[in-house]
Design a protein around this motif. Structure first.
Motif, PDB file in Angstrom:
ATOM      1  N   VAL A 177       0.845  -1.195   0.000  1.00 54.59           N
ATOM      2  CA  VAL A 177       0.000   0.000   0.000  1.00 54.59           C
ATOM      3  C   VAL A 177       0.885   1.251   0.000  1.00 54.59           C
ATOM      4  O   VAL A 177       1.876   1.331   0.738  1.00 54.59           O
ATOM      5  CB  VAL A 177      -0.926   0.003   1.239  1.00 54.59           C
ATOM      6  CG1 VAL A 177      -1.724   1.289   1.318  1.00 54.59           C
ATOM      7  CG2 VAL A 177      -1.867  -1.189   1.169  1.00 54.59           C
ATOM      8  N   CYS A 178       0.523   2.182  -0.853  1.00 55.70           N
ATOM      9  CA  CYS A 178       1.341   3.378  -1.043  1.00 55.70           C
ATOM     10  C   CYS A 178       0.419   4.493  -1.534  1.00 55.70           C
ATOM     11  O   CYS A 178      -0.706   4.224  -1.965  1.00 55.70           O
ATOM     12  CB  CYS A 178       2.385   3.031  -2.108  1.00 55.70           C
ATOM     13  SG  CYS A 178       3.671   4.237  -2.305  1.00 55.70           S
ATOM     14  N   TYR A 179       0.895   5.715  -1.469  1.00 52.16           N
ATOM     15  CA  TYR A 179       0.088   6.818  -2.010  1.00 52.16           C
ATOM     16  C   TYR A 179       0.215   6.805  -3.532  1.00 52.16           C
ATOM     17  O   TYR A 179       1.105   7.427  -4.101  1.00 52.16           O
ATOM     18  CB  TYR A 179       0.554   8.152  -1.435  1.00 52.16           C
ATOM     19  CG  TYR A 179       0.206   8.319   0.026  1.00 52.16           C
ATOM     20  CD1 TYR A 179      -1.118   8.281   0.448  1.00 52.16           C
ATOM     21  CD2 TYR A 179       1.190   8.514   0.979  1.00 52.16           C
ATOM     22  CE1 TYR A 179      -1.452   8.419   1.786  1.00 52.16           C
ATOM     23  CE2 TYR A 179       0.869   8.658   2.324  1.00 52.16           C
ATOM     24  CZ  TYR A 179      -0.445   8.610   2.707  1.00 52.16           C
ATOM     25  OH  TYR A 179      -0.776   8.753   4.031  1.00 52.16           O
ATOM     26  N   GLU A 180      -0.704   6.099  -4.154  1.00 54.14           N
ATOM     27  CA  GLU A 180      -0.593   5.860  -5.601  1.00 54.14           C
ATOM     28  C   GLU A 180      -0.865   7.096  -6.444  1.00 54.14           C
ATOM     29  O   GLU A 180      -0.562   7.113  -7.631  1.00 54.14           O
ATOM     30  CB  GLU A 180      -1.517   4.713  -6.017  1.00 54.14           C
ATOM     31  CG  GLU A 180      -1.030   3.382  -5.472  1.00 54.14           C
ATOM     32  CD  GLU A 180      -1.951   2.227  -5.784  1.00 54.14           C
ATOM     33  OE1 GLU A 180      -2.625   2.265  -6.826  1.00 54.14           O
ATOM     34  OE2 GLU A 180      -2.013   1.297  -4.969  1.00 54.14           O
ATOM     35  N   PHE A 181      -1.462   8.111  -5.828  1.00 49.78           N
ATOM     36  CA  PHE A 181      -1.717   9.340  -6.593  1.00 49.78           C
ATOM     37  C   PHE A 181      -0.445  10.190  -6.705  1.00 49.78           C
ATOM     38  O   PHE A 181      -0.455  11.217  -7.380  1.00 49.78           O
ATOM     39  CB  PHE A 181      -2.857  10.154  -5.970  1.00 49.78           C
ATOM     40  CG  PHE A 181      -2.693  10.398  -4.483  1.00 49.78           C
ATOM     41  CD1 PHE A 181      -3.267   9.538  -3.571  1.00 49.78           C
ATOM     42  CD2 PHE A 181      -1.952  11.470  -4.024  1.00 49.78           C
ATOM     43  CE1 PHE A 181      -3.113   9.747  -2.206  1.00 49.78           C
ATOM     44  CE2 PHE A 181      -1.799  11.695  -2.664  1.00 49.78           C
ATOM     45  CZ  PHE A 181      -2.385  10.834  -1.756  1.00 49.78           C
ATOM     46  N   MET A 182       0.606   9.741  -6.044  1.00 49.13           N
ATOM     47  CA  MET A 182       1.863  10.498  -6.116  1.00 49.13           C
ATOM     48  C   MET A 182       2.785   9.889  -7.169  1.00 49.13           C
ATOM     49  O   MET A 182       2.614   8.740  -7.576  1.00 49.13           O
ATOM     50  CB  MET A 182       2.568  10.470  -4.763  1.00 49.13           C
ATOM     51  CG  MET A 182       1.856  11.233  -3.673  1.00 49.13           C
ATOM     52  SD  MET A 182       2.857  11.268  -2.177  1.00 49.13           S
ATOM     53  CE  MET A 182       1.769  12.130  -1.056  1.00 49.13           C
TER      54      MET A 182
END
Lengths: 295, 223
Positions: A87-92
């Motif tokens: 899980v990661c900030y995929e919008f970045m």
């Protein structure tokens, strides 16, 4: 040796459903600790408790001297978390996520992150949402390594990774952890990968810990015996000697922590007419299945 | 650290904010042009009668815009945090969870306040261009509950988005919806002039509710 994680009488249930009762284990500094268990045995529950996202019904886990469900921001900065599914900030983008995290951690090691990301050959303005699961796993590992945490908690790092990315992940992880004397608490559903990583392990069974020992000790003391039975086919109870067994017709496989002579004595005492008794070498995965059963 | 959170929130909401500003300015331009058309096509006395006697508000086109924008803003800001349980990333940052959540909400409220200021500025410009100061002042008082509704809707939509339980989500809708509805019951100018302070106080109480889903999320509540 200093304990980084110490869980005492850990008990958890969801409503009336007891997951496990009175779990006790410790993780020593500098060790790679694996928690193995089939689905539904409480691995994710334990990870959630350790990560502080779940308060145990009873008992407690002390992480770096603080209760896991009440970690101070300072202690959280000393723990690197890898969430199931990377899980990661995929919008970045690759560079945005680094810029974001770098502001939280005083010992941020930018070069470790970009060292790993550069191997992927992706542009720094590449959005994480457009990456494959394997590429994302490297970004997440890079972020955790750059954080320079004392303890890394890795929840099923292998999920969604093909063999190549799994190996890449493990190679980087082992190199980093050994070089920097980090402590790791990890789970994976790919048991065979853990064999070459973990020092100590617990294997979880239904509502309890089945085994807690260094993995080398487990592999050295847990045996798979095979033999053929002539005459009436016996059934065995699961007890101190027989950890598990299975048979196809008169061909038996028996798993035990006991030496061959003890097992033979046991069979003789039970009046079992056996022949072709032998021991087979096992991988960790086979030993795990042998202990926990296929079903 | 707060700068980093501001950076993250900005990355999430920047296109939405830009889109909202374009839509808002478009509607304000439309109201300005429509009002000028009224004056050009009708006798000023007639316009005056419509505006004053018949209490026709010339800016109803933007009545519900703050509410819709607030819902979109809460979704754009918090859905990415909830998908794949990404809120855990925020909760593990070395910053107090409540502070972190409050700061994220404060950023959202800040965006609403800034866009509300543009909303009010646009209305003021239209008002002073075509009407006497009294009408302009009254238009600002009239739209104040609509803008307050935008803030309360944002808080409600945030609570609904953040809470892990559908049961509680329904409870939030049942709590927030009647209050938001009560801010749109005017039938003329400045009708909330004397009760606005009370509504403001109730809105402040509503702002506390938004901490509850964050707390429930933190302790892993599913029910």
């Amino acid at each position: 040796m200093e304990n980084v994680i110490e869980c005492v009488n850990l008990t958890h249930s969801y409503g009336n459903k007891l997951i496990y009762k009175d779990l006790n284990f410790t993780v020593q500094k500098g060790k790679i600790f694996g928690i193995l268990g089939k689905n539904g045995m409480g691995k994710t529950t334990t990870i959630n408790i350790l990560m502080g996202f779940l308060r145990p019904t009873r008992g407690k886990c002390i992480i770096l001297g603080e209760e896991s469900h009440n970690l101070s921001p300072q202690t959280r900065a000393r723990i690197g978390l890898l969430h199931e599914g990377h899980v990661c900030y995929e919008f970045m983008t690759v560079s945005q996520v680094e810029k974001f995290y770098s502001q939280f951690f005083p010992n941020w090691k930018k070069e470790l992150y970009y060292g790993l990301v550069d191997r992927l050959g992706v542009a720094y303005d590449h959005k994480i949402s457009r990456m494959s699961c394997g590429q994302r796993s490297q970004v997440v590992l890079g972020l955790i390594m750059a954080q320079d945490p004392e303890l890394m908690i890795l929840d099923d790092y292998s999920m969604g990774l093909d063999a190549g990315y799994r190996m890449l992940f493990i190679d980087y992880l082992i190199d980093y952890v050994r070089e920097n004397n980090k402590t790791v608490f990890m789970t994976s559903h790919i048991i065979q990968d853990l064999e070459k990583i973990i020092d100590d392990a617990i294997i979880m069974g239904y509502q309890k810990i089945l085994v807690q020992m260094p993995i080398s000790q487990f592999m050295g003391s847990f045996h798979q015996y095979h033999f053929r039975v002539d005459g009436q086919l016996p059934s065995f109870g699961i007890d101190e000697l027989v950890s598990n067994y299975e048979n196809i017709k008169n061909n038996y496989i028996l798993y035990s922590f006991k030496a061959p002579e003890e097992v033979k004595g046991y069979l003789n005492k039970k009046g079992v007419f056996f022949a072709e008794f032998g021991e087979a070498l096992m991988t960790l995965e086979q030993a795990f299945i042998g202990l926990t059963g296929k079903y | 650290m707060y700068k980093a959170i501001l950076y993250k929130e900005w990355l999430k909401i920047r296109w939405m904010v830009l889109g909202y500003l374009i839509i808002l300015l478009g509607f304000l331009t439309y109201i300005g042009l429509d009002t000028r058309y009224w004056f050009e096509m009708n006798d000023p006395i007639q316009v005056w009668l419509v505006v004053i006697q018949r209490k026709i508000l010339y800016y109803t086109a933007i009545k519900y815009i703050p509410v819709f924008a607030a819902i979109v803003l809460a979704i754009v800001q918090f859905v990415p945090e909830m998908v794949k349980k990404r809120y855990r990333l925020s909760f593990h940052l070395p910053i107090g969870e409540t502070h972190s959540l409050l700061f994220m909400i404060a950023i959202g409220v800040g965006v609403i306040l800034i866009t509300s200021a543009i909303y009010l500025l646009g209305l003021t410009l239209i008002g002073i261009t075509f009407f006497p100061a009294e009408i302009t002042r009254s238009s600002l008082i009239t739209v104040a509950p609509w803008l307050l509704a935008g803030i309360v809707t944002y808080l409600g939509a945030t609570a609904v988005t953040v809470d892990p339980s559908w049961k509680y989500r329904i409870v939030y809708v049942l709590l927030f919806a009647p209050f938001i509805h009560s801010l749109f019951l005017e039938s003329g100018y400045s009708e909330y002039q004397f009760s606005f302070g009370t509504y403001l106080l109730i809105a402040l109480l509503f702002s506390i509710i938004v901490l509850f889903p964050g707390y429930r999320l933190r302790k892993g509540s599913k029910l």
